[in-house]
Scaffold this active site. Sequence first.
Site: not given
Ligand code: SF4
Length: 304
Positions: A12, A132, A197
Amino acid sequence: MEVVKITPRGYCHGVVEAIRALRIASEEHPGEPVAMLGYLVHNEHVTREFFDRGVRLVDAPSRLAALDMVDSGTVVLTAHGVSPEVKQRAHDKGLNVVDATCTDVIRTHDLVRRLSSEGYDIVYIGRSGHPEPEGVLGEAPTKLHLVETVDDVDLLEITNERLAVTTQTTLSVWDTKAIIERLRERFPHIEVHNEICNATQERQQAAVETAASCDVVVVVGSSRSSNTLRLVQVVKELAHRPAYLVDTAADLQTEWFRGVDRVGVTSGASTPSQITRQVIQTLELMEPDQLVTATPDPSVRGSD
Ligand code: SF4
């Protein structure tokens, strides 16, 4: 056996940008130590390239603990993002900070900061222990409530009339749907901000749709990668097809493909294309009961 290449799959934009940022950091100050704070992206084939260039991995149960292991040089913050405290501590230590946080994750941080400054409590749907959520929760620790399951919703004790819910970027749309429905039952006034996302949503959608016409699906990626695991999950739970996670072609097992006419192949957002290509070629060469592992092409890099 027909091999169906599911698209979109693979890298991505966030992963591409993070790899570029670490490459530049590792080349910019030759001889100076460069550390990545946790896995740059959750795929060891990607991070191994950087070990070969002398980049050090510092990993610990929390990003703050990992940062304690870096005393000088450059520190690279990974695509998953970090809390403001980690960023501040890195600057206070006099480190050269390279921030490779994905723009989609930054958007969630901005949202949470704004909502908390406006007096909201925020329910955050995410996976405990993943970097995250750790970073996002650090934006407003007293205002954020982490939930992982529908049952967690029933344990919430929130009286604030200003209430919002948002999500980790790499979950499954279908997973979060059930949790959000339960939240709406308990807190009818809740504002919903879906932060999964586009890259994650598009890959899941394509996997489910294509899996419907396949007998089996192979998902290429790491068991550390949240979006990769969700691909396996959605194929099993929504397309009702067997789905197998492989890190490389060497993990393929012949018994998965007995009597199979069509196999779908997809890959996580941090899986290098050459690994996926080798899996596809191995499946294309497959004779009943015999796997011939294709030879990787080292010249092939990048997204797939
Ligand atoms: Fe990839 Fe989505 Fe993670 Fe960003 S948030 S690194 S676009 S998987």
